[in-house]
Structure formats: C-alpha cells, structure tokens
Design an enzyme around this catalytic site. Structure first.
Site, PDB file in Angstrom:
ATOM      1  N   ARG A 158     -38.959  54.287 106.939  1.00 33.89           N
ATOM      2  CA  ARG A 158     -39.550  54.332 105.788  1.00 33.89           C
ATOM      3  C   ARG A 158     -41.087  53.826 105.748  1.00 33.89           C
ATOM      4  NH1 ARG A 158     -34.328  51.580 103.262  1.00 33.89           N
ATOM      5  NH2 ARG A 158     -33.714  51.369 105.442  1.00 33.89           N
ATOM      6  N   GLY A 160     -31.336  42.150 112.910  1.00 31.40           N
ATOM      7  CA  GLY A 160     -31.404  42.641 114.300  1.00 31.40           C
ATOM      8  C   GLY A 160     -32.847  42.388 114.944  1.00 31.40           C
ATOM      9  N   ASN A 219     -33.999  39.065 116.878  1.00 30.74           N
ATOM     10  CA  ASN A 219     -34.146  39.104 118.414  1.00 30.74           C
ATOM     11  C   ASN A 219     -35.684  39.613 119.061  1.00 30.74           C
ATOM     12  OD1 ASN A 219     -31.341  39.116 119.016  1.00 30.74           O
ATOM     13  ND2 ASN A 219     -31.259  40.760 117.673  1.00 30.74           N
ATOM     14  N   LEU A 233     -35.374  41.659 108.834  1.00 27.99           N
ATOM     15  CA  LEU A 233     -36.014  42.743 109.614  1.00 27.99           C
ATOM     16  C   LEU A 233     -35.084  43.423 110.650  1.00 27.99           C
ATOM     17  CD1 LEU A 233     -39.132  40.784 110.951  1.00 27.99           C
ATOM     18  CD2 LEU A 233     -39.150  42.420 108.810  1.00 27.99           C
ATOM     19  N   GLY A 234     -34.764  44.739 110.185  1.00 24.99           N
ATOM     20  CA  GLY A 234     -33.771  45.596 110.859  1.00 24.99           C
ATOM     21  C   GLY A 234     -34.458  47.032 110.697  1.00 24.99           C
ATOM     22  N   ASN A 235     -33.451  47.998 110.701  1.00 24.78           N
ATOM     23  CA  ASN A 235     -33.941  49.422 110.487  1.00 24.78           C
ATOM     24  C   ASN A 235     -34.719  49.379 109.222  1.00 24.78           C
ATOM     25  OD1 ASN A 235     -34.447  52.047 111.444  1.00 24.78           O
ATOM     26  ND2 ASN A 235     -33.036  52.575 109.810  1.00 24.78           N
ATOM     27  N   GLY A 236     -33.816  48.719 108.248  1.00 24.11           N
ATOM     28  CA  GLY A 236     -34.794  48.564 106.795  1.00 24.11           C
ATOM     29  C   GLY A 236     -34.848  47.102 106.976  1.00 24.11           C
ATOM     30  N   HIS A 290     -30.665  43.833 100.241  1.00 20.86           N
ATOM     31  CA  HIS A 290     -30.494  43.021 101.397  1.00 20.86           C
ATOM     32  C   HIS A 290     -30.151  41.569 100.941  1.00 20.86           C
ATOM     33  CE1 HIS A 290     -33.194  45.918 103.752  1.00 20.86           C
ATOM     34  NE2 HIS A 290     -32.072  46.231 103.838  1.00 20.86           N
ATOM     35  N   ARG A 341     -19.060  45.891 100.043  1.00 20.38           N
ATOM     36  CA  ARG A 341     -20.259  45.658  99.747  1.00 20.38           C
ATOM     37  C   ARG A 341     -20.811  46.612  98.702  1.00 20.38           C
ATOM     38  NH1 ARG A 341     -25.185  47.953 103.453  1.00 20.38           N
ATOM     39  NH2 ARG A 341     -27.101  46.903 101.987  1.00 20.38           N
ATOM     40  N   LYS A 393     -18.062  49.656 108.493  1.00 18.99           N
ATOM     41  CA  LYS A 393     -18.029  48.539 109.010  1.00 18.99           C
ATOM     42  C   LYS A 393     -17.173  47.474 108.679  1.00 18.99           C
ATOM     43  CE  LYS A 393     -21.546  45.208 110.778  1.00 18.99           C
ATOM     44  NZ  LYS A 393     -22.857  44.790 110.698  1.00 18.99           N
TER      45      LYS A 393
END
Length: 397
Positions: free
Chosen positions: A241, A330, A334, A209-212, A179, A90, A14
């Site tokens: 997870r 994400g 949202n 709060l996202g996939n992780g 994070h 990163r 990315k």
C-alpha cells in the site's frame, strides 16, 4: 476460563485458546488458503506442533477442523466443545458506534454488517467468523473487539477531514484508525514499564510495522492521533500500500492516463508500497538486497524510514513533547535496520539509539536507547490475541 480468540480473514483463520485470567496460551495456530488448493492448518500446544494440508472449502469447515484439533485425544487441550466459555472475535471496523468491546447480539451483527462499506476487505470475514462460531460453539458467549475502538478518544480536530461537513454528518466520513488492539496493548505495556523508572511518562508514539503499518500518538494512555484514517490505506509506506499520496495523482491516473477507479484502487492497495518500489513486499528480502548493494532497495528503506520520522515529528508537536517511541509488530520488532534509519539524526530530541542493543533480538519488551536518554526507544512485542482475550474476560465478568 477458556477463551478462544479468532481473527477471521478472507481466506484464513488465526486462533489462540487462552486460559484466563492466568493468560496461559493452551493452543494456537492458523488455517490458511480457505477455499483454495493446498489449504493448510497448523496447531501448536506446548512443544507439540502440527501442520497439515487438508481440504477446507469454507470458514465453517476451517473452524470445525480447529475444534477437532483442540478436542484430539492425543494432543488436544479440551474435553468437549462446551469447554470453550467465550469466543473473542477481532472486528476491524466499528465505526463511531462501538467505542468498547461488546457481547454479540443480533443488533450488533446487523451494525457490523452495515459497516461493511467502510471495511469491505475485513468486516465481511469478521462477521462470517462470528456466525460460524455461533453454530460451532453454541453455548459460548460471543464477544466482538473492534480495531477502531481505541481511537474513539481522538479529538474532532484530529479525526475530521477538511471536506464539506455534510460528509461527516450524513455519511460518517472521518478518520477511524486501525490496528487499535495492537496499539492499545503495546502502549499500556510500555507505560507500565516506564512508570517503574519515572512517575509521569504519558506521551508515547507507538509504531506498528508489518505488511500493514500505522503510527499512533498516545497521551495519558489515550489515542489522540493516528496515521490510518477512513480506511487502512494512508499514512506510512506499507508492504503493498502506498500510504500518503497527493490526491492529484489519482485524478491524473483516471482523467489523463485512462485508468478506471478500480484499477487505481488495485494499484494503490496491491501494487504499491515497498512492492512497487522494489519488486519485493517482504522487508527481509529488501534488506538483504540492500546489503548486497541494491540501490533501489536501499532508497526504499530510507523512504520508509523518512515517512515514519515525519509522523514522529508531527506527533511530538501534537503532544507537546515525547517520552518514548515504541516499535512493534513483525518489522518493528525484528528489523534493526528500519529502527536505525528511523532513529538516526534525532539526537536533538534527546533520542539516542544504542546500536549494540538494537542489534540484539528478543521476545520481551526491551529498551534499546542509550542509558540516560531523555526519550526512551522501546521494542515491545505485540499480542493482539491476548488483548482480545483480556477485553473479553473483563466484559463477561
């Protein structure tokens, strides 16, 4: 100054090219499925957008493809490779060694390599991104920004595990947190916003709060506790997870049900969380099914929110109060559904959600609490790439 920010994963890169100190994103995009069939590269500059399916066998090829897009005579944004002054990387795990951003040296790379056992899914690819960028942008300064650095301010009572002390002293087994770039960025933005209304906002809970997923207690601008620990697996329920789990379950799976340690690791990291509960890892699918009356998905949403609420309660106790809860990433930015579940029945804290504001989407920091609420509820878009660029710019200047 042109700073190219790179977030290098196992099969992806990315990137954003950011002009500093103006904080202007000149170009951005992503390379996906590196080493696999159907590899994709995307590029965006202003109103121009491009997505191509190309052969990208390795990370070096991916970075060269990115460079070619940045240099393109028609839609590129730089004249030559030397126009990239800094490459900011990163790096997920800095252990206890790196409490701040550093310029990459051979010694730094060796230390990142030595930390691979602590983050085997991330650090090898972060290091590969650095090594490739050194070859492609040989005149640029290479800078490493560590996800764990923000949590170096946690007190020992928060980061040490209640296991024999030798494991901390001899093997550095402790909570490190993850994070951190996101939590740092949104906590600073939120404190800046809140100070315009009240002089002493200092107790913030940031919910990524996202996939992780992770949640942090931030007091006076410094992290004092965090849900993720030695690795990015515990704490909140995530996409695949499990988050927090009784260790006895692990022993039972191995000793009584015959699973190997590797199989248990795959179950807890890749087959659990919202995927294990519902068969879906994408929150949008789960919310849609719940809205259609799927009770399994509805239960999973409330389990997810309940886990977050428990951490909020713990962190309020740890900080002796609360001034604001901040949702980001994400899902946090949202999902009005998750925010509603987390915030309901919290009026005793002085936390009152404005449901009309909660249902309105936006891409700027916004307050979704009822006017006059003693605890603010904020939605703050995260920007890890900009935070990496800012830290890189400060370092080289």
């Amino acid at each position: 100054m042109n700073i190219l920010v790179i977030n290098s994963g196992s099969s992806s890169i990315k990137y954003q090219l950011i002009q500093m100190p103006e904080e202007i994103v000149a170009a951005s995009g992503m390379v996906e499925r590196i080493g696999l069939d159907g590899a994709l590269i995307s590029y965006k500059s202003g109103d121009f957008k491009l997505t191509q399916e190309v052969d990208i066998p390795d990370h070096e090829t991916g970075l060269l493809k990115i460079t070619a897009l940045l240099l393109n005579e028609e839609f590129g944004v730089i004249g030559d490779k030397d126009s990239i002054h800094v490459v900011g990387h990163r790096v997920v795990h800095g252990g206890k060694t790196f409490s701040e951003t550093v310029e990459v040296t051979p010694e730094v790379k060796e230390k990142i390599k030595s930390l691979v056992p602590l983050a085997p899914l991330h650090n090898p690819h972060n290091l590969k991104g650095i090594e490739v960028a050194e070859k492609v942008f040989s005149h640029a300064k290479q800078v490493a920004v560590f996800d764990t650095a923000f949590f170096q301010t946690m007190p020992q009572k928060a980061y040490q595990y209640a296991i024999p002390t030798k494991f901390l002293e001899d093997y550095d087994i402790r909570a490190y947190g993850f994070h951190g770039t996101s939590h740092k960025y949104v906590s600073e933005k939120s404190i800046e916003y809140l100070k315009s209304e009240k002089a002493a906002y200092s107790r913030i809970i940031t919910v990524h709060l996202g996939n992780g997923c992770s949640i942090s207690a931030v007091k006076d601008g410094k992290a004092v506790d965090h849900s993720l620990g030695f690795g990015p697996a515990n704490g909140l329920i995530m996409g695949t997870r499990a988050g927090d789990i009784d260790q006895s379950v692990i022993f039972y799976l191995i000793d009584k049900l015959g699973y190997s340690a590797d199989e248990v690791k795959d179950i807890l990291l890749k087959e659990s969380g919202m995927l294990g509960l519902t068969g879906f890892s994408d929150m949008r699918d789960i919310e849609a099914k719940s809205a259609e009356g799927d009770e399994t998905c509805r239960l999973a949403l409330y389990m997810n929110g309940y886990r977050i609420k428990k951490y909020i309660g713990a962190y309020i106790a740890a900080m002796n109060g609360l001034d604001a809860i901040v949702f980001t990433a994400g899902i946090g930015e949202n999902s009005s559904v998750i925010r509603k579940i987390v915030c309901e029945d919290m009026e005793f804290l002085g936390l009152h959600l404005d449901h009309r504001k909660n249902d309105v989407r936006g891409n700027t920091l916004r307050d979704i609490s009822v006017p006059g609420s003693s605890v603010k509820i904020l939605v703050a878009p995260t920007n890890e790439e900009l935070e990496i660029a800012k830290q890189s710019y400060v370092l080289v200047n």
